[in-house]
Design a protein around this motif. Sequence first.
Motif, PDB file in Angstrom:
ATOM      1  N   LYS A 125       0.830  -1.208   0.000  1.00 39.85           N
ATOM      2  CA  LYS A 125       0.000   0.000   0.000  1.00 39.85           C
ATOM      3  C   LYS A 125       0.862   1.255   0.000  1.00 39.85           C
ATOM      4  O   LYS A 125       0.577   2.217  -0.710  1.00 39.85           O
ATOM      5  N   VAL A 126       1.932   1.223   0.813  1.00 38.76           N
ATOM      6  CA  VAL A 126       2.833   2.372   0.908  1.00 38.76           C
ATOM      7  C   VAL A 126       3.538   2.606  -0.427  1.00 38.76           C
ATOM      8  O   VAL A 126       3.593   3.726  -0.936  1.00 38.76           O
ATOM      9  N   LYS A 127       4.044   1.520  -1.010  1.00 37.78           N
ATOM     10  CA  LYS A 127       4.768   1.624  -2.276  1.00 37.78           C
ATOM     11  C   LYS A 127       3.843   2.147  -3.380  1.00 37.78           C
ATOM     12  O   LYS A 127       4.226   3.026  -4.152  1.00 37.78           O
ATOM     13  N   THR A 128       2.633   1.630  -3.440  1.00 39.05           N
ATOM     14  CA  THR A 128       1.667   2.077  -4.438  1.00 39.05           C
ATOM     15  C   THR A 128       1.374   3.566  -4.274  1.00 39.05           C
ATOM     16  O   THR A 128       1.340   4.320  -5.250  1.00 39.05           O
ATOM     17  N   PHE A 129       1.185   3.993  -3.024  1.00 41.45           N
ATOM     18  CA  PHE A 129       0.913   5.411  -2.759  1.00 41.45           C
ATOM     19  C   PHE A 129       2.071   6.288  -3.240  1.00 41.45           C
ATOM     20  O   PHE A 129       1.865   7.312  -3.891  1.00 41.45           O
ATOM     21  N   ILE A 130       3.296   5.877  -2.928  1.00 40.87           N
ATOM     22  CA  ILE A 130       4.476   6.660  -3.319  1.00 40.87           C
ATOM     23  C   ILE A 130       4.632   6.713  -4.839  1.00 40.87           C
ATOM     24  O   ILE A 130       4.855   7.782  -5.405  1.00 40.87           O
ATOM     25  N   VAL A 131       4.474   5.576  -5.500  1.00 41.32           N
ATOM     26  CA  VAL A 131       4.583   5.548  -6.963  1.00 41.32           C
ATOM     27  C   VAL A 131       3.490   6.416  -7.604  1.00 41.32           C
ATOM     28  O   VAL A 131       3.767   7.224  -8.483  1.00 41.32           O
ATOM     29  N   ASP A 132       2.253   6.258  -7.139  1.00 38.51           N
ATOM     30  CA  ASP A 132       1.136   7.001  -7.731  1.00 38.51           C
ATOM     31  C   ASP A 132       1.236   8.504  -7.494  1.00 38.51           C
ATOM     32  O   ASP A 132       0.923   9.305  -8.376  1.00 38.51           O
ATOM     33  N   ASN A 133       1.658   8.895  -6.285  1.00 39.16           N
ATOM     34  CA  ASN A 133       1.615  10.304  -5.910  1.00 39.16           C
ATOM     35  C   ASN A 133       2.898  11.070  -6.147  1.00 39.16           C
ATOM     36  O   ASN A 133       2.853  12.264  -6.444  1.00 39.16           O
ATOM     37  N   PHE A 134       4.043  10.411  -5.981  1.00 38.55           N
ATOM     38  CA  PHE A 134       5.309  11.134  -6.060  1.00 38.55           C
ATOM     39  C   PHE A 134       6.148  10.762  -7.272  1.00 38.55           C
ATOM     40  O   PHE A 134       7.032  11.506  -7.673  1.00 38.55           O
ATOM     41  N   LEU A 135       5.868   9.612  -7.865  1.00 42.67           N
ATOM     42  CA  LEU A 135       6.559   9.221  -9.104  1.00 42.67           C
ATOM     43  C   LEU A 135       5.589   9.281 -10.279  1.00 42.67           C
ATOM     44  O   LEU A 135       5.898   8.844 -11.375  1.00 42.67           O
ATOM     45  N   PHE A 136       4.398   9.804 -10.008  1.00 45.01           N
ATOM     46  CA  PHE A 136       3.372  10.000 -11.043  1.00 45.01           C
ATOM     47  C   PHE A 136       3.092   8.721 -11.833  1.00 45.01           C
ATOM     48  O   PHE A 136       2.951   8.743 -13.046  1.00 45.01           O
ATOM     49  N   GLY A 137       3.049   7.603 -11.093  1.00 41.65           N
ATOM     50  CA  GLY A 137       2.693   6.331 -11.714  1.00 41.65           C
ATOM     51  C   GLY A 137       3.800   5.669 -12.496  1.00 41.65           C
ATOM     52  O   GLY A 137       3.574   4.676 -13.179  1.00 41.65           O
ATOM     53  N   ASP A 138       5.027   6.204 -12.396  1.00 41.17           N
ATOM     54  CA  ASP A 138       6.151   5.636 -13.150  1.00 41.17           C
ATOM     55  C   ASP A 138       6.663   4.375 -12.461  1.00 41.17           C
ATOM     56  O   ASP A 138       7.555   4.425 -11.626  1.00 41.17           O
ATOM     57  N   THR A 139       6.091   3.235 -12.833  1.00 41.04           N
ATOM     58  CA  THR A 139       6.476   1.971 -12.209  1.00 41.04           C
ATOM     59  C   THR A 139       7.829   1.465 -12.703  1.00 41.04           C
ATOM     60  O   THR A 139       8.369   0.512 -12.160  1.00 41.04           O
ATOM     61  N   SER A 140       8.395   2.124 -13.718  1.00 42.56           N
ATOM     62  CA  SER A 140       9.696   1.697 -14.226  1.00 42.56           C
ATOM     63  C   SER A 140      10.829   2.201 -13.326  1.00 42.56           C
ATOM     64  O   SER A 140      11.954   1.731 -13.394  1.00 42.56           O
ATOM     65  N   TYR A 141      10.507   3.175 -12.466  1.00 43.71           N
ATOM     66  CA  TYR A 141      11.519   3.720 -11.555  1.00 43.71           C
ATOM     67  C   TYR A 141      11.863   2.643 -10.529  1.00 43.71           C
ATOM     68  O   TYR A 141      10.982   2.132  -9.843  1.00 43.71           O
ATOM     69  N   GLU A 142      13.136   2.293 -10.457  1.00 47.87           N
ATOM     70  CA  GLU A 142      13.567   1.245  -9.528  1.00 47.87           C
ATOM     71  C   GLU A 142      13.707   1.820  -8.129  1.00 47.87           C
ATOM     72  O   GLU A 142      14.746   2.368  -7.769  1.00 47.87           O
ATOM     73  N   LEU A 143      12.647   1.709  -7.360  1.00 51.10           N
ATOM     74  CA  LEU A 143      12.649   2.248  -6.003  1.00 51.10           C
ATOM     75  C   LEU A 143      12.852   1.111  -5.012  1.00 51.10           C
ATOM     76  O   LEU A 143      11.952   0.314  -4.781  1.00 51.10           O
ATOM     77  N   ALA A 144      14.057   1.040  -4.456  1.00 52.85           N
ATOM     78  CA  ALA A 144      14.341  -0.002  -3.465  1.00 52.85           C
ATOM     79  C   ALA A 144      13.591   0.312  -2.176  1.00 52.85           C
ATOM     80  O   ALA A 144      13.394   1.477  -1.829  1.00 52.85           O
ATOM     81  N   ASP A 145      13.173  -0.735  -1.475  1.00 53.47           N
ATOM     82  CA  ASP A 145      12.414  -0.554  -0.237  1.00 53.47           C
ATOM     83  C   ASP A 145      13.225   0.169   0.836  1.00 53.47           C
ATOM     84  O   ASP A 145      12.671   0.765   1.743  1.00 53.47           O
ATOM     85  N   THR A 146      14.549   0.110   0.711  1.00 47.20           N
ATOM     86  CA  THR A 146      15.421   0.750   1.702  1.00 47.20           C
ATOM     87  C   THR A 146      15.951   2.109   1.241  1.00 47.20           C
ATOM     88  O   THR A 146      16.633   2.793   1.992  1.00 47.20           O
ATOM     89  N   ALA A 147      15.649   2.490   0.004  1.00 45.68           N
ATOM     90  CA  ALA A 147      16.175   3.751  -0.549  1.00 45.68           C
ATOM     91  C   ALA A 147      15.600   4.965   0.177  1.00 45.68           C
ATOM     92  O   ALA A 147      14.421   4.998   0.525  1.00 45.68           O
ATOM     93  N   SER A 148      16.450   5.970   0.376  1.00 48.83           N
ATOM     94  CA  SER A 148      16.014   7.212   1.011  1.00 48.83           C
ATOM     95  C   SER A 148      15.133   8.005   0.054  1.00 48.83           C
ATOM     96  O   SER A 148      15.568   8.393  -1.030  1.00 48.83           O
ATOM     97  N   LEU A 149      13.902   8.260   0.483  1.00 43.32           N
ATOM     98  CA  LEU A 149      12.970   9.023  -0.351  1.00 43.32           C
ATOM     99  C   LEU A 149      13.370  10.495  -0.396  1.00 43.32           C
ATOM    100  O   LEU A 149      13.128  11.185  -1.382  1.00 43.32           O
ATOM    101  N   ILE A 150      13.988  10.964   0.685  1.00 41.96           N
ATOM    102  CA  ILE A 150      14.402  12.362   0.749  1.00 41.96           C
ATOM    103  C   ILE A 150      15.673  12.589  -0.075  1.00 41.96           C
ATOM    104  O   ILE A 150      15.720  13.477  -0.922  1.00 41.96           O
ATOM    105  N   GLU A 151      16.686  11.763   0.156  1.00 39.25           N
ATOM    106  CA  GLU A 151      17.955  11.926  -0.569  1.00 39.25           C
ATOM    107  C   GLU A 151      17.790  11.725  -2.071  1.00 39.25           C
ATOM    108  O   GLU A 151      18.528  12.295  -2.865  1.00 39.25           O
ATOM    109  N   ASN A 152      16.827  10.900  -2.473  1.00 37.10           N
ATOM    110  CA  ASN A 152      16.591  10.658  -3.900  1.00 37.10           C
ATOM    111  C   ASN A 152      15.587  11.645  -4.494  1.00 37.10           C
ATOM    112  O   ASN A 152      15.100  11.458  -5.607  1.00 37.10           O
ATOM    113  N   ASP A 153      15.285  12.691  -3.736  1.00 37.98           N
ATOM    114  CA  ASP A 153      14.373  13.749  -4.195  1.00 37.98           C
ATOM    115  C   ASP A 153      13.004  13.232  -4.616  1.00 37.98           C
ATOM    116  O   ASP A 153      12.383  13.766  -5.536  1.00 37.98           O
TER     117      ASP A 153
END
Length: 87
Positions: free
Chosen positions: A8-36
Motif C-alpha cells: 500500500k505504501v509503495k503504491t501510494f508513493i509511486v502514484d503520488n510522487f513518481l506519477f505512476g512511473d512503475t519503471s523507476y527502480e525504487l528499493a524498499d530501503t532507498a532514502s525518499l528524501i535523498e533521492n528527491d
Amino acid sequence: MMVTIKDKVKTFIVDNFLFGDTSYELADTASLIENDIIDSTAVLELVAFIEDDFGIAMVDADIVPANLDSIDGISAFIKAKAEALAA
C-alpha cells in the motif's frame, strides 16, 4: 493475494510522487528524501495517507526521517503503531 502494508505504501508513493512511473527502480530501503522523491509538502501528504488509510494519529515526534524516509521505514512505523493500537 493479501495486500501488505508495504504494498500500500509503495503504491501510494509511486502514484503520488513518481506519477505512476512503475519503471523507476525504487528499493524498499532507498532514502525518499535523498533521492528527491519526497519534499516537505510530500511528507504532509504521506502523513495524511498514513492517518487516513491506517487510522493512525501521528504526532510531531513521529514525523521524522527515521519513520518516513524509506518504504521499509514507513511500513515498520505503521506496523508498530498499529500493533500498539491493537494492544
